[in-house]
Enzyme design. Structure first.
Site, PDB file in Angstrom:
ATOM      1  N   SER A 154      40.526  -1.892  44.914  1.00 31.55           N
ATOM      2  CA  SER A 154      41.232  -3.037  45.494  1.00 31.55           C
ATOM      3  C   SER A 154      42.153  -2.564  46.613  1.00 31.55           C
ATOM      4  O   SER A 154      42.416  -1.370  46.765  1.00 31.55           O
ATOM      5  CB  SER A 154      42.052  -3.771  44.429  1.00 31.55           C
ATOM      6  OG  SER A 154      43.300  -3.137  44.232  1.00 31.55           O
ATOM      7  N   GLY A 155      42.675  -3.525  47.377  1.00 31.86           N
ATOM      8  CA  GLY A 155      43.597  -3.208  48.465  1.00 31.86           C
ATOM      9  C   GLY A 155      45.040  -3.466  48.116  1.00 31.86           C
ATOM     10  O   GLY A 155      45.900  -3.548  49.018  1.00 31.86           O
TER      11      GLY A 155
ATOM     12  N   CYS B  14      41.240   1.717  29.339  1.00 27.69           N
ATOM     13  CA  CYS B  14      41.324   1.677  27.887  1.00 27.69           C
ATOM     14  C   CYS B  14      42.566   0.927  27.436  1.00 27.69           C
ATOM     15  O   CYS B  14      43.331   0.404  28.236  1.00 27.69           O
ATOM     16  CB  CYS B  14      41.365   3.102  27.327  1.00 27.69           C
ATOM     17  SG  CYS B  14      40.048   4.164  27.933  1.00 27.69           S
TER      18      CYS B  14
ATOM     19  N   ILE C  71      35.809 -14.317  46.546  1.00 23.75           N
ATOM     20  CA  ILE C  71      35.878 -15.693  46.056  1.00 23.75           C
ATOM     21  C   ILE C  71      36.002 -16.634  47.251  1.00 23.75           C
ATOM     22  O   ILE C  71      36.751 -16.356  48.190  1.00 23.75           O
ATOM     23  CB  ILE C  71      37.090 -15.863  45.112  1.00 23.75           C
ATOM     24  CG1 ILE C  71      36.880 -15.088  43.815  1.00 23.75           C
ATOM     25  CG2 ILE C  71      37.354 -17.325  44.813  1.00 23.75           C
ATOM     26  CD1 ILE C  71      35.764 -15.613  42.950  1.00 23.75           C
TER      27      ILE C  71
ATOM     28  N   ASP D 192      38.935  13.667  32.010  1.00 25.90           N
ATOM     29  CA  ASP D 192      40.316  13.858  32.437  1.00 25.90           C
ATOM     30  C   ASP D 192      41.298  13.814  31.272  1.00 25.90           C
ATOM     31  O   ASP D 192      42.393  14.369  31.362  1.00 25.90           O
ATOM     32  CB  ASP D 192      40.700  12.827  33.492  1.00 25.90           C
ATOM     33  CG  ASP D 192      40.472  11.395  33.049  1.00 25.90           C
ATOM     34  OD1 ASP D 192      39.672  11.176  32.115  1.00 25.90           O
ATOM     35  OD2 ASP D 192      41.068  10.480  33.636  1.00 25.90           O
TER      36      ASP D 192
END
Length: 641
Positions: free
Chosen positions: A363-364, A2, A291, A100
């Protein structure tokens, strides 16, 4: 995910302009395209844009407690909210939703400012307590989610997820901070708590700010730090098992969503590890995306395909044109201030690709800082061993002289670039690390900046950022110390900022399991030689992942998510670069030595030097200034002043 925005009148209880509050909120619509919510009462206004992820029907914000005396606007995810909800219900709190967000207002009622210590996740929120007449701002421990604020001359405190929302307020001064400009050309980004605008501050990761009506804001309070407290004796085998168990849990709790979910899969160790853990947790094939680049030296997509095939993911690859000049101005609009990490280009494209299929992506990010994956850590330890042989008083004059005599060899492999090593040996540990990570060295910035900008800087230098953090570092070994510096600066200021703005531009939420604070705390306590051993970074991590990923992937040379800037500036982006550096905006701002800029350009395009990083930083700064001058009420003369 948000966006939040708000206005707090520090001394009066006048009505908040509804049109202004709406404008500040809606300018961030890209972060929350699903819903808008506003709340106003005398002296305070809160705005929210929602990207619906959990409790799609019941999580609208601003969200109140039972008697509407406490209200919050919030950006993020608190992953342990079900357990917190049960705990708070035992204290008598009544919940109306299953989201939450509601945990925050009841946690505030129960624990006050210490509520943040109970949250596990990524968050930035603003909470108004009518009874206490106080506004409480908070940011998560590692800085995954952003929060900016400013105190205006009219007594208003304004805040927002992005700087562009604060710029919607016509009382905000737009004068630039010369200290931030020094930081930018040293680091390539502007570390917290500064922003490019003198009046705007970033709330630092792991900090809160409590502001009471009738008094000026105090200093933010730090509520968490990376501990680096060494574990009791632990065998490598046990540590490897424990690491996988903790990573699997960090991934699992981030897979809760009522919308489509997937992962970035670059083909590197970190993203591959996350996907491997996801595949074991999920009954359905994991959505993955990557990609592909035409330049094989920068293309990791073949390794991504190996992981995708092993875990039978629903994999999508898109080949992109790296030198897309049209993205330059787009990126400046996203980041709101100069940002010189060129990997923002492919990051933008991979977020664009992911959003076609999912709303949440794991993600890493964070693995290199946590587990010592950067090559620069290895070089720093080599240099530290050499620095330990002689005191600084002897090293400094000898190696300074040798460094000046040795020719610069940007084209050579790192072991042959003795000039950089000699210069590093002439410095103390912090100064040497700063020298290594700077995109423009001290002597370059000295030549780049005009006399008026240097006068504005006074005694300030960008190294002061690292020295401030080094002074509070809890670690006593060289590796942990530079990891700590990166966790405080490069990670939030560059990596997480890059991903947040690029993903939110497409209404995509990115979650980072390797930055779960409990996992970070545990990893920080591991012996340094389990992180970097025999020249192998992420040593324990790779050992632990041996059953899950092929050795060719785990132990191949680190590639990174980068782009061939040096070649672009001599080819497809040559004309764009020349136009930017010859721009009247740069000439009119009175900040730079224009002759030195042209010298950098000629040296690079002749092939004698690789100035791609400094030139990119100048190009992005010029684009930033040009867009800033387009704002109503601005002129080149006013900006120069």
């Amino acid at each position: 995910m948000c966006a939040i925005a708000g206005i707090f009148d520090l001394y009066q209880q006048a009505d908040i302009d509804p049109a202004l509050l709406q404008r500040m909120t809606d300018i961030q619509q890209h972060r929350g395209p699903d819903q808008r919510g506003l709340h106003r009462e005398p002296g305070v206004g809160l705005g929210h844009r929602r990207l619906s992820i959990i409790d799609l029907s019941g999580g609208q914000q601003p969200l109140f407690n039972e008697d509407h005396s406490v209200v919050v606007v919030y950006n993020g995810e608190i992953y342990n909210f079900p357990a917190l909800m049960r705990e708070l219900q035992q204290f008598g709190h009544i919940f109306r939703t299953q989201c939450d967000t509601e945990v925050i207002v009841h946690a505030w009622e129960q624990w006050g400012t210490r509520c943040v210590e109970h949250f596990r996740g990524m968050f930035a929120f603003a909470l108004w307590d009518r009874r206490q007449r106080s506004l409480f701002l908070a940011r998560d421990r590692l800085g995954v989610k952003p929060l900016h604020y400013a105190v205006l001359d009219n007594g208003h405190l304004i805040f927002a997820s992005e700087i562009k929302a604060l710029l919607a307020h016509d009382q905000l001064r737009r004068d630039l901070d010369p200290l931030a400009i020094e930081d930018y050309f040293a680091y390539g980004y502007i570390p917290e708590p500064r922003s490019v605008f003198r009046q705007i501050r970033k709330l630092e990761p792991g900090h809160t700010l409590l502001v009471r009506h009738g008094s000026a804001p105090g200093q933010p309070r730090r509520y968490w730090d990376v501990p680096f407290q060494r574990h009791s004796i632990i065998s490598p085998e046990h540590a490897a098992d424990e690491l996988i168990t903790r990573l699997r849990e960090a991934v699992r709790i981030r897979m809760v969503a009522e919308v489509s979910l997937g992962a970035f899969l670059s083909g590197g160790v970190d993203s591959s590890a996350v996907v491997a853990m996801m595949a074991q947790t999920s009954d359905a094939p994991v959505n993955t995306c990557s990609i592909a680049f035409d330049d094989a030296g920068f293309d990791e997509s073949p390794y991504a395909h190996i992981v995708a095939e092993r875990y039978r993911t629903s994999h999508h690859t898109e080949r992109v044109q790296q030198h897309d000049a049209s993205l330059v101005d787009t990126l400046v609009n996203l980041y709101d201030e100069p940002f010189a990490d060129s990997s923002a280009l492919p990051t933008y494209r991979v977020c664009q690709l992911a959003r076609k299929r999912v709303t949440v992506a794991l993600s890493g990010d964070g693995g290199d800082e946590n587990l010592a994956g950067y090559r620069r850590y290895r070089w720093h330890l080599h240099e530290e061993r050499m620095r330990a042989l002689l005191p600084l008083g002897l090293r400094k004059p000898v190696f300074s002289a040798l460094g000046k005599l040795y020719p610069k060899a940007d084209w050579a492999p790192r072991p042959l670039r003795a000039k950089s090593t000699l210069e590093a040996l002439a410095r103390d540990s912090v100064a040497a690390y700063f020298h290594g990570v700077s995109i423009m060295k001290d002597e370059m910035r000295e030549q780049l900046f005009s006399s008026s900008l240097k006068r504005d800087l006074g005694e300030y230098r960008a190294i002061d950022v690292l020295r401030r953090h080094a002074a509070t570092c809890p670690a006593d070994d060289p590796l942990s110390q530079v990891q700590y510096l990166d966790l405080k600066t490069y990670l939030p200021g560059d990596i997480l900022t890059k991903v947040d703005r690029a993903s939110m531009a497409h209404g995509l939420e990115v979650r980072v399991p390797l930055l779960d604070h409990k996992l970070v705390e545990w990893i920080s306590g591991l012996p340094p030689d389990l992180k970097l051993q025999g020249g192998v970074g992420k040593y324990l991590f790779k050992q632990a992942l041996t059953p899950y990923l092929p050795g060719d992937l785990l132990y191949r040379q680190k590639m990174g998510f980068s782009v061939p800037l040096a070649d672009w500036f001599r080819g497809p982006l040559k004309a764009r670069l020349q136009a930017s550096l010859a721009s009247p905006v740069l000439a009119g701002c009175d900040m730079f030595n224009l002759g030195y800029i042209q010298q950098l350009l000629h040296q690079h395009q002749s092939g004698r030097r690789d100035h791609s990083a400094p030139l990119w930083s100048l190009m992005m700064f010029e684009s930033f200034l040009r867009q800033l001058l387009k704002e109503p009420g601005h002129s080149a003369e006013r900006q120069a002043a």
